[in-house]
Design a protein around this motif. Structure first.
Motif, PDB file in Angstrom:
ATOM      1  N   SER A 124      17.984  50.051  80.700  1.00  0.00           N
ATOM      2  CA  SER A 124      19.364  49.600  80.748  1.00  0.00           C
ATOM      3  C   SER A 124      19.765  48.964  79.421  1.00  0.00           C
ATOM      4  O   SER A 124      20.906  49.095  78.989  1.00  0.00           O
ATOM      5  N   GLU A 127      20.545  51.839  77.050  1.00  0.00           N
ATOM      6  CA  GLU A 127      21.825  52.472  77.379  1.00  0.00           C
ATOM      7  C   GLU A 127      22.993  51.646  76.857  1.00  0.00           C
ATOM      8  O   GLU A 127      23.943  52.190  76.286  1.00  0.00           O
ATOM      9  N   ARG A 128      22.928  50.332  77.021  1.00  0.00           N
ATOM     10  CA  ARG A 128      24.002  49.467  76.525  1.00  0.00           C
ATOM     11  C   ARG A 128      24.065  49.487  74.996  1.00  0.00           C
ATOM     12  O   ARG A 128      25.143  49.483  74.418  1.00  0.00           O
ATOM     13  N   ARG A 130      23.183  52.016  73.001  1.00  0.00           N
ATOM     14  CA  ARG A 130      23.754  53.303  72.588  1.00  0.00           C
ATOM     15  C   ARG A 130      25.256  53.324  72.817  1.00  0.00           C
ATOM     16  O   ARG A 130      26.006  53.841  71.996  1.00  0.00           O
ATOM     17  N   ALA A 131      25.707  52.780  73.933  1.00  0.00           N
ATOM     18  CA  ALA A 131      27.138  52.775  74.227  1.00  0.00           C
ATOM     19  C   ALA A 131      27.898  51.899  73.234  1.00  0.00           C
ATOM     20  O   ALA A 131      29.015  52.236  72.822  1.00  0.00           O
ATOM     21  N   LYS A 132      27.310  50.788  72.834  1.00  0.00           N
ATOM     22  CA  LYS A 132      27.965  49.867  71.921  1.00  0.00           C
ATOM     23  C   LYS A 132      28.000  50.398  70.502  1.00  0.00           C
ATOM     24  O   LYS A 132      28.988  50.271  69.803  1.00  0.00           O
ATOM     25  N   HIS A 133      26.938  51.014  70.049  1.00  0.00           N
ATOM     26  CA  HIS A 133      26.819  51.434  68.654  1.00  0.00           C
ATOM     27  C   HIS A 133      27.037  52.929  68.442  1.00  0.00           C
ATOM     28  O   HIS A 133      26.892  53.426  67.340  1.00  0.00           O
ATOM     29  N   GLY A 134      27.320  53.637  69.491  1.00  0.00           N
ATOM     30  CA  GLY A 134      27.629  55.060  69.410  1.00  0.00           C
ATOM     31  C   GLY A 134      26.496  55.913  68.912  1.00  0.00           C
ATOM     32  O   GLY A 134      26.671  56.871  68.176  1.00  0.00           O
TER      33      GLY A 134
END
Length: 135
Positions: A124, A127-128, A130-134
């Protein structure tokens, strides 16, 4: 064995005088303090409060108990005395009652409740990230 005669003194029974002198030396004789201005020295006040001399001096140092200083102005040492009213005021200020179900004080009521923290898995977190830093 013949009984020894009782020793007496010009002032009375010698045994009584010896006991009175021993009691005076041990500090067991105190002046009866009525409400009319009797003063207690440190040992007598400690006996009245049923605490040690050091504990009483700690209370004086902390400002918990009022006292009278009889020393001359500019003296290095204090001549501490207490009135019966001062000792009684301290005792009544420190009197507590046992309450079976006390109402919490504001300090106790404002404590945060203990929350359980859920464990975070590495997946988790990734995943967070990757979502934050693209990524």
């Amino acid at each position: 064995m013949p009984r020894r005669p009782r020793q007496t003194h010009a002032l009375g029974d010698l045994a009584v005088l010896e006991r009175a002198l021993a009691a005076f030396v041990d500090g067991l004789i105190t002046v009866a303090n009525s409400g009319t201005g009797g003063l207690y020295d440190i040992p007598a006040a400690a006996r009245r409060l049923k605490c040690s001399r050091d504990h009483l001096l700690g209370l004086v140092h902390d400002g918990e108990i009022e006292y009278i200083d009889l020393a001359r102005r500019g003296s290095k040492h204090r001549e501490i005395r207490f009135t019966a009213a001062q000792l009684d005021a301290y005792a009544s200020k420190r009197t507590r009652r046992n309450v079976s179900n006390p109402i919490p004080t504001s300090a106790q009521a404002s404590r945060p409740s203990q929350k359980t923290v859920e464990p975070v898995s590495a997946a988790s977190f990734a995943e967070r990230f990757r979502a934050k830093h693209g990524a």
